[in-house]
Structures are given as C-alpha cells and as structure tokens.
Design an enzyme around this catalytic site. Structure first.
Site, mmCIF file in Angstrom:
data_model
loop_
_atom_site.group_PDB
_atom_site.id
_atom_site.type_symbol
_atom_site.label_atom_id
_atom_site.label_comp_id
_atom_site.label_asym_id
_atom_site.label_seq_id
_atom_site.Cartn_x
_atom_site.Cartn_y
_atom_site.Cartn_z
ATOM 1 N N ASP A 43 26.235 43.834 37.082
ATOM 2 C CA ASP A 43 27.021 42.619 35.966
ATOM 3 C C ASP A 43 28.051 42.635 37.321
ATOM 4 O O ASP A 43 29.629 43.457 37.480
ATOM 5 C CB ASP A 43 27.725 43.186 35.068
ATOM 6 C CG ASP A 43 28.167 42.150 34.108
ATOM 7 O OD1 ASP A 43 28.419 41.245 34.707
ATOM 8 O OD2 ASP A 43 28.479 42.508 32.836
ATOM 9 N N ASP A 44 28.580 41.305 37.685
ATOM 10 C CA ASP A 44 29.591 40.329 38.182
ATOM 11 C C ASP A 44 28.681 41.482 39.900
ATOM 12 O O ASP A 44 29.781 41.883 41.048
ATOM 13 C CB ASP A 44 30.292 40.873 37.904
ATOM 14 C CG ASP A 44 30.654 40.508 36.650
ATOM 15 O OD1 ASP A 44 30.193 39.247 36.104
ATOM 16 O OD2 ASP A 44 32.566 40.240 36.509
ATOM 17 N N CYS A 83 28.266 35.522 32.553
ATOM 18 C CA CYS A 83 27.361 36.578 32.144
ATOM 19 C C CYS A 83 26.078 36.216 30.781
ATOM 20 O O CYS A 83 24.555 36.420 31.232
ATOM 21 C CB CYS A 83 27.828 37.317 31.206
ATOM 22 S SG CYS A 83 29.390 38.559 31.936
ATOM 23 N N ARG A 87 21.915 36.159 31.833
ATOM 24 C CA ARG A 87 20.513 36.939 31.022
ATOM 25 C C ARG A 87 19.773 35.698 29.969
ATOM 26 O O ARG A 87 18.789 36.950 30.081
ATOM 27 C CB ARG A 87 21.448 38.025 30.071
ATOM 28 C CG ARG A 87 22.572 38.947 30.614
ATOM 29 C CD ARG A 87 23.673 39.574 30.645
ATOM 30 N NE ARG A 87 24.713 39.915 30.949
ATOM 31 C CZ ARG A 87 24.554 41.120 31.934
ATOM 32 N NH1 ARG A 87 23.759 42.215 31.094
ATOM 33 N NH2 ARG A 87 25.596 41.168 32.457
ATOM 34 N N LYS A 136 23.998 46.733 29.288
ATOM 35 C CA LYS A 136 24.453 45.412 28.580
ATOM 36 C C LYS A 136 23.241 44.390 27.894
ATOM 37 O O LYS A 136 23.077 43.794 28.924
ATOM 38 C CB LYS A 136 25.604 44.571 29.660
ATOM 39 C CG LYS A 136 25.727 43.772 29.058
ATOM 40 C CD LYS A 136 27.094 43.098 30.655
ATOM 41 C CE LYS A 136 27.806 41.859 29.865
ATOM 42 N NZ LYS A 136 28.898 41.111 31.000
ATOM 43 N N HIS A 138 25.067 41.468 25.943
ATOM 44 C CA HIS A 138 25.134 39.652 25.315
ATOM 45 C C HIS A 138 24.304 38.775 25.565
ATOM 46 O O HIS A 138 24.607 37.731 26.251
ATOM 47 C CB HIS A 138 26.024 39.597 26.956
ATOM 48 C CG HIS A 138 27.071 39.085 27.048
ATOM 49 N ND1 HIS A 138 28.259 39.102 27.364
ATOM 50 C CD2 HIS A 138 27.841 38.194 25.911
ATOM 51 C CE1 HIS A 138 29.349 38.490 27.237
ATOM 52 N NE2 HIS A 138 29.056 37.903 26.100
ATOM 53 N N SER A 161 30.387 42.265 26.961
ATOM 54 C CA SER A 161 30.775 42.896 28.212
ATOM 55 C C SER A 161 32.441 43.513 27.760
ATOM 56 O O SER A 161 32.721 43.506 26.553
ATOM 57 C CB SER A 161 31.742 41.696 28.115
ATOM 58 O OG SER A 161 30.966 40.874 29.190
ATOM 59 N N HIS A 230 31.995 44.676 36.552
ATOM 60 C CA HIS A 230 32.582 44.239 35.549
ATOM 61 C C HIS A 230 33.740 44.874 35.379
ATOM 62 O O HIS A 230 33.604 45.957 34.478
ATOM 63 C CB HIS A 230 31.589 43.929 34.445
ATOM 64 C CG HIS A 230 32.248 42.411 33.010
ATOM 65 N ND1 HIS A 230 33.133 42.323 33.271
ATOM 66 C CD2 HIS A 230 31.822 41.708 33.566
ATOM 67 C CE1 HIS A 230 33.452 41.632 32.416
ATOM 68 N NE2 HIS A 230 32.908 40.835 32.457
ATOM 69 N N ASP A 282 24.319 39.714 38.232
ATOM 70 C CA ASP A 282 23.863 38.213 37.161
ATOM 71 C C ASP A 282 24.983 36.965 37.539
ATOM 72 O O ASP A 282 24.033 36.301 37.094
ATOM 73 C CB ASP A 282 24.284 38.603 35.587
ATOM 74 C CG ASP A 282 25.865 39.372 35.947
ATOM 75 O OD1 ASP A 282 26.586 38.949 36.437
ATOM 76 O OD2 ASP A 282 26.651 39.071 34.549
ATOM 77 N N ASN A 283 25.521 37.104 38.572
ATOM 78 C CA ASN A 283 26.751 36.217 39.138
ATOM 79 C C ASN A 283 27.233 37.116 40.115
ATOM 80 O O ASN A 283 27.347 38.183 40.470
ATOM 81 C CB ASN A 283 26.966 35.491 37.711
ATOM 82 C CG ASN A 283 28.008 35.936 37.063
ATOM 83 O OD1 ASN A 283 27.987 36.524 36.245
ATOM 84 N ND2 ASN A 283 28.629 37.247 37.383
ATOM 85 N N LYS A 303 32.383 34.209 40.613
ATOM 86 C CA LYS A 303 32.020 34.063 39.491
ATOM 87 C C LYS A 303 32.388 32.764 38.551
ATOM 88 O O LYS A 303 33.515 32.749 38.901
ATOM 89 C CB LYS A 303 32.114 35.139 38.699
ATOM 90 C CG LYS A 303 31.709 35.203 37.056
ATOM 91 C CD LYS A 303 32.325 36.531 36.336
ATOM 92 C CE LYS A 303 32.373 36.668 35.061
ATOM 93 N NZ LYS A 303 32.519 37.645 34.791
#
Length: 485
Positions: A43-44, A83, A87, A136, A138, A161, A230, A282-283, A303
C-alpha cells in the site's frame, strides 16, 4: 500345441502384458502440479522505495534478491492511483471505472465490488486452488462484499485503510468508527493504538506462513496486501529505530523481512520451484506526508494523480527456472494484466464479462520480443479520463487534479498541504526521453496528438468521461447494499 507354437504364444502374452502396463502407466501418470501463486500488493509504496530502485537510508535485501533471481518490470502501472480502484482492477482484470469502483471506499460506503464480478480467486478456486488473503481488502466492508464472498477460503485483515480511524493524528478523522481486524466475516480484534498497528505486518506474515504450511500439498493462491507503508506508519519493536530513514525506513525493512519469511517458507516446504511470486504496489507515494511518505523515484507527482509518480510502481516477479533471472524489462504492463496471465498459467478460464487486462505469460517466461500492451488510459476521480498513453507517448488532457508541487511536506505523521483542484493544461510528453513529464512537445508532434485523441475517443465511447459528461456504453454497476438495515 508344438514347442514352437508355445514359445510364440508366450512371447505374445509377454508383449501384450508390456503394452497393457505401458497404457496403464500412461493413464495413471499425474498431470504436472499446478503452480502456486503468491501475490504481494503493498500500500502506497513508491517506485523509488526499494534499494534496487534507488532507496537510501535503509536496504531491502530480500526484495533485491528477488529481483536478482527473477525479473524486474520497470514500466508497470497501477490501473488507478488510489486504493480501492487499484485493488478492484487487480482482482478483476478491469479498469476500475468499468466496474463502478473509484477512489477509496470509506467504512460507511454502501457500495463494494459487485459479487457478479468474477475475481482471480474465484477463477483459481474452480481449478482446485486453496485461496487466502491476509492484509487489507478495501473493496467494501459490508459482509456481502468481503473476501469470503469473492472467492477466498480464508481472510484475516483490515477491511479498509487504517487511516480511516478515530485515532489518526489528523483530528478531522475522528468521525470514523472503530477499526476491527476481520476473521472470515466477523470482527476479531480492534486496532486501538499505533502499537496495535505495529503488529499488522508480522501478524499477516505469520498467517501467510501458516497458510503455506497448511496447503503445501495442493495448489494455492496466497494474496498478501500489506496495509503499510500507508499512514499512519507503525513498525514492530524488532524493527523500530533500525533505519537511517526514520520510521518509514523501519517499516520498509519490516516489509522486506516479511517477503524474506515467505520466500524462506516456500523453500523449507520444498515448493519454491513450483511457485510464482509477484511483488507490486497499489499506487505511488502519498507525498504530502513528507518523512512518512516514500519516493516516486524521480517521476512526477504521486498518489492520487495521473502522472507517472501516481501510476508507476515497482514490479518484481520470481519463479526459478521459468522466469528469467536478473532480467529487466521496460514493456508496458498494468495491474489489470495479472488476472489473464495467471489464469492462463493455471489453466483457468477468463471471466465471462469483458475485461481489460492482457495476457503477458510469454513475456513473463522470457520472450522479450513480445509487446503485450499497446496503450493505457489514465482515469481518475469518479470516471474522468485525464490522460492516454500509447508506447512512449502520453497525452495529458486539461483537468483539475491533485498536486504536491510547491507545498512544504508534513512531518511526524501529519500531512502537509496540497491542492486537489490544480488546473493542469493539455500537454504531450515523450516518456522515453522525458519520464519526469516536464517538457510539453505538442507543437512538434501534431500527428501523435491526433492519434492519441482517437484512442481517447474510443475510451470515452466504451468507458465514458465525466470531464465531457459522457457515460460509457460498457460500464457495469458496483455492488450496493442498504446501509439503513
């Protein structure tokens, strides 16, 4: 019967017996074991956040080893730089706006991934795979949308998140409900403090190791979407204070440790050579968090933007003896392309409804002459087409959007300012010579602009474009539940 006839008859019986044994052995010969799939989705994590992509102040030796023993794909894009949308794309092989998912779904959102969509987990489950997710989700926190209703056998993780949390340093988030870890379909344990959050990475790692041990004799799909880095950041006591990059570096060292633990377990169980391991993000990084944010590796923005810093993410793939070791490929690929590639590898069918991913299995196995993907559409917000890319050319359309440039980043877990409505002008970039998207070359390339505008028009017809108030012909609705009950 003469002696000659007796010998002939005996030889015939022996011959027939050998034929029968051969046929029997051929019939009983088992099919080659289907490969296991391990998919890390971080994540991130920014493009520049691994030591093999330039990170400083800490090292990621397990991920560097994974890159050395496998292949690194340097032109890999998240389908959207946020996010939930990202996904949804990964698990369905679709542009997220095709299936009605955008942004980051909150804990009170009535929508989620429509159960009518077929996920990678569902497709592999049909092929006899055990399926598990630890991390996660989401994609909707109502029970109708949780992983067990989307093809997974096991789930332990956070439903969204962990900054959607009443204890976040940003007091404006105090309206959020308590955050619970979910076991299967039921709340299991509340995440009350940052000390609780510091156990997320080791807990999900141990669950993943247990899943491998429990399913080592059957094919499995193990999805590990780690919630960190994240914000809010948290590292366990074992890693806290270990890096020269502060808490962010500590968190990355722990995530690297997690990958190493999984790789070690695969070897200990004797299934390492029959397991495809994929590591992606994811980004890009949430840049206005400053020392608690990662690096876009020199790409523009981060992001929540349609520039490369938002979409370009690390991609490492390892499968000993199948995926070439030490290779670096710059072919254009996306999160949407994981589903059709893994499905083909595992003998699974594709979803019955339209998807946008392309199969790149031949490239994965070493055919560098293959160019799986020709173009990509950069959608954001609800359904706004903000840019289109073909090959090395990227046309950015005039649009309002997030920018971090010109703002002093935050410190200590608190965000610095940014704007969500900066007026970006139309611009054309050649990503081969200008990956930082700094030099608008529209005037020099009118033919390229016409070509990219034609592609964009096809996308608007198919998927729509909120900037032009157009609805696509082939979009599908997200799932929805009645939150009043």
């Amino acid at each position: 019967m003469t002696k000659k006839h007796t010998l002939y008859f005996s030889a015939t019986l022996i011959f027939l017996a050998l034929v029968c044994l051969s046929i029997s052995a051929w019939i009983r010969k088992p099919d080659p074991k289907k490969p296991n799939i391990v998919l890390f989705f971080i994540d991130d994590l920014g493009y520049g956040d691994l030591s093999c992509t330039g990170a400083m102040g800490y090292t990621t030796p397990n991920l560097d080893r994974m890159a050395a023993e496998g292949s690194r794909f340097t032109n890999f894009l998240a389908a959207q730089a946020v996010c939930s949308a990202s996904r949804a794309s990964l698990l369905t092989g679709c542009y997220p706006n095709r299936i009605g998912i955008s942004g980051a779904l909150g804990p009170n959102s009535p929508i989620g991934l429509n159960p009518a969509e077929e996920t990678l987990a569902e497709l592999l489950k049909e092929q006899g795979y055990a399926t598990g997710i630890f991390g996660k989700w989401h994609l909707g926190n109502k029970q109708a949308f949780l992983p067990l209703q989307q093809g997974f056998d096991e789930y332990y993780g956070v439903p969204y998140s962990h900054d959607m949390w009443p204890h976040h340093p940003d007091q404006a988030r105090a309206q959020y409900p308590p955050l619970f870890l979910i076991e299967g379909n039921q709340p299991a344990k509340e995440v009350k403090t940052l000390d609780d959050a510091s156990e997320l990475t080791p807990t999900f790692t141990e669950r993943a190791l247990s899943f491998i041990r429990n399913h080592k004799k059957e094919p499995f799909f193990l999805y590990i979407p780690h919630p960190l880095p994240h914000v809010p950041l948290a590292a366990s006591a074992r890693f806290r204070g270990k890096s020269q990059r502060g808490l962010f570096g500590d968190v990355l060292m722990e995530l690297d440790w997690s990958v190493g633990q999984v790789m070690q377990e695969l070897k200990q169980q004797g299934i390492d050579k029959n397991t495809l391991v994929i590591f992606i993000s994811d980004n890009g990084p949430w840049l206005n968090y400053g020392d608690h944010a990662g690096s876009a590796g020199g790409f523009r923005e981060g992001k929540g933007t349609s520039f490369e810093g938002g979409h370009r993410v690390p991609c490492l793939v390892r499968w000993p003896g199948v995926v070439p070791a030490g290779r670096v490929s710059n072919k254009l690929l996306t999160t949407m392309d994981i589903l059709p590639t893994v499905a083909k590898l595992c003998g699974a069918r594709l979803p019955k409804q339209t998807i946008d991913g392309v199969d790149w299995l031949a490239l994965l196995k070493g055919d560098d002459s293959m160019t799986p993907r020709d173009h990509f559409f950069y959608y954001y917000r609800k359904n706004s087409l903000e840019a289109v890319r073909q090959g090395d050319w990227k046309l950015v359309f005039a649009h309002p959007g997030r920018t971090y440039e010109g703002f002093l980043p935050g410190q200590g877990g608190k965000p610095g300012p940014n704007t969500e409505n900066h007026a970006f002008p139309m611009a054309l970039y050649n990503l081969q010579r200008d990956p930082g998207e700094r030099y608008d070359v529209r005037e020099q390339n009118p033919d390229i602009i016409r070509k990219l505008e034609k592609l964009a028009e096809e996308a608007r017809t198919d998927l729509g474009d909120d900037i032009q108030n157009r609805t696509g012909r082939n979009v599908r609705a997200a799932g929805i539940v009645d939150t009043t009950k």
